[in-house]
Design an enzyme around this catalytic site. Structure first.
Site, PDB file in Angstrom:
ATOM      1  N   ASN A 158      10.041  40.941 -98.790  1.00  0.00           N
ATOM      2  CA  ASN A 158       8.574  40.942 -98.844  1.00  0.00           C
ATOM      3  C   ASN A 158       7.945  42.328 -98.999  1.00  0.00           C
ATOM      4  O   ASN A 158       6.858  42.585 -98.497  1.00  0.00           O
ATOM      5  CB  ASN A 158       7.987  40.156 -97.666  1.00  0.00           C
ATOM      6  CG  ASN A 158       8.367  40.750 -96.322  1.00  0.00           C
ATOM      7  OD1 ASN A 158       9.062  41.757 -96.268  1.00  0.00           O
ATOM      8  ND2 ASN A 158       7.890  40.156 -95.251  1.00  0.00           N
ATOM      9  N   GLU A 195       8.488  53.309 -83.681  1.00  0.00           N
ATOM     10  CA  GLU A 195       9.040  53.283 -85.036  1.00  0.00           C
ATOM     11  C   GLU A 195       8.925  54.647 -85.719  1.00  0.00           C
ATOM     12  O   GLU A 195       9.833  55.059 -86.442  1.00  0.00           O
ATOM     13  CB  GLU A 195       8.334  52.206 -85.858  1.00  0.00           C
ATOM     14  CG  GLU A 195       8.683  50.802 -85.373  1.00  0.00           C
ATOM     15  CD  GLU A 195       7.968  49.696 -86.138  1.00  0.00           C
ATOM     16  OE1 GLU A 195       8.193  48.524 -85.799  1.00  0.00           O
ATOM     17  OE2 GLU A 195       7.191  49.992 -87.079  1.00  0.00           O
ATOM     18  N   ARG A 210       1.835  42.508-100.683  1.00  0.00           N
ATOM     19  CA  ARG A 210       2.823  41.425-100.715  1.00  0.00           C
ATOM     20  C   ARG A 210       2.476  40.369-101.762  1.00  0.00           C
ATOM     21  O   ARG A 210       3.358  39.849-102.440  1.00  0.00           O
ATOM     22  CB  ARG A 210       2.970  40.816 -99.323  1.00  0.00           C
ATOM     23  CG  ARG A 210       3.857  41.690 -98.420  1.00  0.00           C
ATOM     24  CD  ARG A 210       3.801  41.263 -96.988  1.00  0.00           C
ATOM     25  NE  ARG A 210       4.858  41.889 -96.189  1.00  0.00           N
ATOM     26  CZ  ARG A 210       4.846  41.921 -94.853  1.00  0.00           C
ATOM     27  NH1 ARG A 210       3.847  41.376 -94.175  1.00  0.00           N
ATOM     28  NH2 ARG A 210       5.826  42.492 -94.188  1.00  0.00           N
ATOM     29  N   PHE A 225      16.826  34.302 -88.668  1.00  0.00           N
ATOM     30  CA  PHE A 225      16.901  35.063 -89.922  1.00  0.00           C
ATOM     31  C   PHE A 225      17.392  36.499 -89.726  1.00  0.00           C
ATOM     32  O   PHE A 225      17.414  37.283 -90.671  1.00  0.00           O
ATOM     33  CB  PHE A 225      15.534  35.062 -90.624  1.00  0.00           C
ATOM     34  CG  PHE A 225      14.402  35.626 -89.793  1.00  0.00           C
ATOM     35  CD1 PHE A 225      14.210  36.994 -89.673  1.00  0.00           C
ATOM     36  CD2 PHE A 225      13.528  34.774 -89.127  1.00  0.00           C
ATOM     37  CE1 PHE A 225      13.175  37.514 -88.910  1.00  0.00           C
ATOM     38  CE2 PHE A 225      12.482  35.288 -88.360  1.00  0.00           C
ATOM     39  CZ  PHE A 225      12.314  36.667 -88.252  1.00  0.00           C
ATOM     40  N   TYR A 274      15.126  46.532 -86.238  1.00  0.00           N
ATOM     41  CA  TYR A 274      14.597  45.174 -86.117  1.00  0.00           C
ATOM     42  C   TYR A 274      15.150  44.456 -84.885  1.00  0.00           C
ATOM     43  O   TYR A 274      15.197  43.223 -84.863  1.00  0.00           O
ATOM     44  CB  TYR A 274      14.892  44.377 -87.384  1.00  0.00           C
ATOM     45  CG  TYR A 274      13.876  44.582 -88.503  1.00  0.00           C
ATOM     46  CD1 TYR A 274      12.515  44.298 -88.308  1.00  0.00           C
ATOM     47  CD2 TYR A 274      14.260  45.026 -89.756  1.00  0.00           C
ATOM     48  CE1 TYR A 274      11.589  44.464 -89.323  1.00  0.00           C
ATOM     49  CE2 TYR A 274      13.323  45.197 -90.792  1.00  0.00           C
ATOM     50  CZ  TYR A 274      11.995  44.909 -90.557  1.00  0.00           C
ATOM     51  OH  TYR A 274      11.074  45.069 -91.562  1.00  0.00           O
ATOM     52  N   THR A 299       3.061  37.966 -93.994  1.00  0.00           N
ATOM     53  CA  THR A 299       4.524  38.081 -94.092  1.00  0.00           C
ATOM     54  C   THR A 299       5.077  37.270 -95.259  1.00  0.00           C
ATOM     55  O   THR A 299       5.931  37.747 -96.007  1.00  0.00           O
ATOM     56  CB  THR A 299       5.173  37.568 -92.774  1.00  0.00           C
ATOM     57  OG1 THR A 299       4.538  38.215 -91.671  1.00  0.00           O
ATOM     58  CG2 THR A 299       6.655  37.851 -92.753  1.00  0.00           C
ATOM     59  N   HIS A 310       7.149  46.918 -94.906  1.00  0.00           N
ATOM     60  CA  HIS A 310       7.054  46.751 -93.451  1.00  0.00           C
ATOM     61  C   HIS A 310       5.900  47.605 -92.965  1.00  0.00           C
ATOM     62  O   HIS A 310       5.657  48.680 -93.507  1.00  0.00           O
ATOM     63  CB  HIS A 310       8.333  47.218 -92.749  1.00  0.00           C
ATOM     64  CG  HIS A 310       8.130  47.474 -91.278  1.00  0.00           C
ATOM     65  ND1 HIS A 310       8.187  46.471 -90.351  1.00  0.00           N
ATOM     66  CD2 HIS A 310       7.786  48.599 -90.598  1.00  0.00           C
ATOM     67  CE1 HIS A 310       7.908  46.977 -89.148  1.00  0.00           C
ATOM     68  NE2 HIS A 310       7.665  48.265 -89.277  1.00  0.00           N
ATOM     69  N   LYS A 369      10.395  48.298 -98.907  1.00  0.00           N
ATOM     70  CA  LYS A 369      11.695  47.654 -98.752  1.00  0.00           C
ATOM     71  C   LYS A 369      12.490  47.629-100.065  1.00  0.00           C
ATOM     72  O   LYS A 369      11.926  47.881-101.142  1.00  0.00           O
ATOM     73  CB  LYS A 369      11.475  46.232 -98.209  1.00  0.00           C
ATOM     74  CG  LYS A 369      10.841  46.206 -96.804  1.00  0.00           C
ATOM     75  CD  LYS A 369      10.727  44.782 -96.273  1.00  0.00           C
ATOM     76  CE  LYS A 369      10.135  44.739 -94.874  1.00  0.00           C
ATOM     77  NZ  LYS A 369      10.074  43.354 -94.340  1.00  0.00           N
TER      78      LYS A 369
END
Ligand code: ATP
Ligand code: MG
Length: 137
Positions: free
Chosen positions: A114, A128, A104, A59, A51, A93, A117, A11
């Protein structure tokens, strides 16, 4: 153990920290093979679609904002039990709850930023992978 494929995203926060190589090394070190990879900046449309399962969560807006703040590295990892193995390497997470030595715990800033993914099951992995690599054999 069945050979599986899973989708990984490094990310924007982790890309900014210059730890792409360290994270990919962890996958390889655990026996996962990178069978496809690309660096890209997600559009709001792409992040929202990816997502979409979280659309109704409070969120969601923050998640789409964050995922489009900079480039990400999207990869397909292949190996025995790849989906669960990747989730194990990632950690929880919320990085505060992530086990020591996980990606993480070591690289994430917060529950929203974080670091990585990973697909959470065989069906999501399939969807995905096809979302980002429609032509992957
Ligand atoms: P990912 O799907 O990104 O691999 P995950 O499966 O561990 O993460 P999910 O519950 O699927 O966690 O949430 C998707 C993403 O949404 C999280 O990785 C995080 O970036 C964000 N997120 C989840 N919960 C929160 C929260 N309470 N506040 C802010 N962001 C959150
Ligand atoms: Mg998830």
């Amino acid at each position: 153990m069945t050979l599986q494929r899973t989708l990984s995203i490094i990310k924007p926060d982790a890309v900014k920290k210059n730890v792409i190589g360290q994270i990919l090394s962890r996958f390889e070190g655990a026996g996962l093979r990178i069978v496809a990879t690309k660096m890209m900046t997600l559009s709001r449309q792409e992040a929202g679609e990816f997502y979409a399962v979280h659309q109704s969560r409070p969120f969601f807006g923050e998640l789409v904002d964050y995922m489009t703040t900079g480039p990400v590295v999207v990869s397909v990892l292949e190996g025995a039990d790849a989906i669960n193995l990747n989730r194990k390497l990632m950690g929880a997470t919320d990085p505060k709850k992530a086990e020591a030595g996980t990606i993480r715990a070591d690289f994430a800033d917060s529950i929203s930023a974080n670091a990585v993914h990973g697909s959470d099951g065989p069906e999501t992995a399939k969807t995905e992978v096809a979302f980002f690599f429609p032509n992957l054999k």
